[in-house]
Design a protein around this motif. Sequence first.
Motif, PDB file in Angstrom:
ATOM      1  N   THR A  28       0.854  -1.200   0.000  1.00 10.54           N
ATOM      2  CA  THR A  28       0.000   0.000   0.000  1.00 10.54           C
ATOM      3  C   THR A  28       0.885   1.243   0.000  1.00 10.54           C
ATOM      4  OG1 THR A  28      -0.014  -0.015   2.410  1.00 10.54           O
ATOM      5  CG2 THR A  28      -1.858  -1.110   1.283  1.00 10.54           C
TER       6      THR A  28
ATOM      7  N   LYS B 210      12.181   8.179   4.631  1.00  3.88           N
ATOM      8  CA  LYS B 210      12.406   6.822   5.140  1.00  3.88           C
ATOM      9  C   LYS B 210      13.755   6.775   5.838  1.00  3.88           C
ATOM     10  CE  LYS B 210      10.896   2.495   5.163  1.00  3.88           C
ATOM     11  NZ  LYS B 210      11.037   1.467   4.150  1.00  3.88           N
TER      12      LYS B 210
ATOM     13  N   ASN C  52       8.629   9.554   0.535  1.00  6.46           N
ATOM     14  CA  ASN C  52       7.541   8.813  -0.108  1.00  6.46           C
ATOM     15  C   ASN C  52       6.274   8.992   0.711  1.00  6.46           C
ATOM     16  OD1 ASN C  52       6.352   7.173  -1.999  1.00  6.46           O
ATOM     17  ND2 ASN C  52       7.529   5.336  -1.501  1.00  6.46           N
TER      18      ASN C  52
ATOM     19  N   TRP D 192      11.360   8.127  -5.377  1.00  7.01           N
ATOM     20  CA  TRP D 192      11.543   7.030  -6.323  1.00  7.01           C
ATOM     21  C   TRP D 192      11.463   7.567  -7.756  1.00  7.01           C
ATOM     22  CZ3 TRP D 192      13.169   2.294  -5.042  1.00  7.01           C
ATOM     23  CH2 TRP D 192      12.992   1.856  -3.738  1.00  7.01           C
TER      24      TRP D 192
ATOM     25  N   ASP E 122      10.069   6.626 -10.429  1.00 13.94           N
ATOM     26  CA  ASP E 122       8.801   6.647 -11.170  1.00 13.94           C
ATOM     27  C   ASP E 122       7.965   7.885 -10.848  1.00 13.94           C
ATOM     28  OD1 ASP E 122       8.599   5.025  -8.619  1.00 13.94           O
ATOM     29  OD2 ASP E 122       6.485   5.413  -8.996  1.00 13.94           O
ATOM     30  N   ASP E 123       8.187   8.467  -9.650  1.00 17.66           N
ATOM     31  CA  ASP E 123       7.268   9.508  -9.175  1.00 17.66           C
ATOM     32  C   ASP E 123       7.191  10.702 -10.118  1.00 17.66           C
ATOM     33  OD1 ASP E 123       7.163   7.754  -7.090  1.00 17.66           O
ATOM     34  OD2 ASP E 123       7.445   9.239  -5.523  1.00 17.66           O
TER      35      ASP E 123
END
Length: 165
Positions: A10, A27, A37, A123, A125-126
């Motif tokens: 999730t 993180k 994130n 990340w 892809d963001d």
Amino acid sequence: MESREKTVLTLIYPRRPSANLVLLGLKKRGFGEGKLNGFGGKLEPNESLEESAVRELREECGLSSKCADLTWRGRLTYLYDTKPKAMEVNVFDLETWQGEVQETEEMKPAWFCHRDIPLRSMWADDEHWLLQYLDGHLATPFVGRFRFKGHEGPDSWDIREHYVA
Ligand code: 6OG
């Protein structure tokens, strides 16, 4: 369609859309250490997506929420040439919660105005979807697929509206 085993996760974005604000967490350890994130993680046995999201949110930033307050916005699948299993990440919005934001052992949370989100600390892809999604320019629910070669990437990707029959 290729079929691979997958790990289901999730990813929750607590939001104040009227102020263009989103809560992100830095993180502090483990997978993705040093990256910003949303909050989330792997499902535990017998958990629904929503139950897992509620648990992860509380563990990572101290906020309590109800399953019914979560809105499922879409599913992103990450395929790595180096890993046999795909990662399926389920993205949720949350606009109602209880409690105060707290730093935890895993995450250091902070509110960001959309235009100030440091994509380079996130990340890879963001940059292809996150701002469009937060600003309401990505049709929801969406399905996306990102392919990574090695640690660079994504090598290829596609994201589109998910038509629910
Ligand atoms: P733990 O396994 O640490 O949860 N996540 C990703 N998020 C984005 N935007 N891109 C990725 O890969 C991601 N891979 C994993 C899912 C990991 C958390 O990080 C998300 C989970 O919320 C390109 O418990």
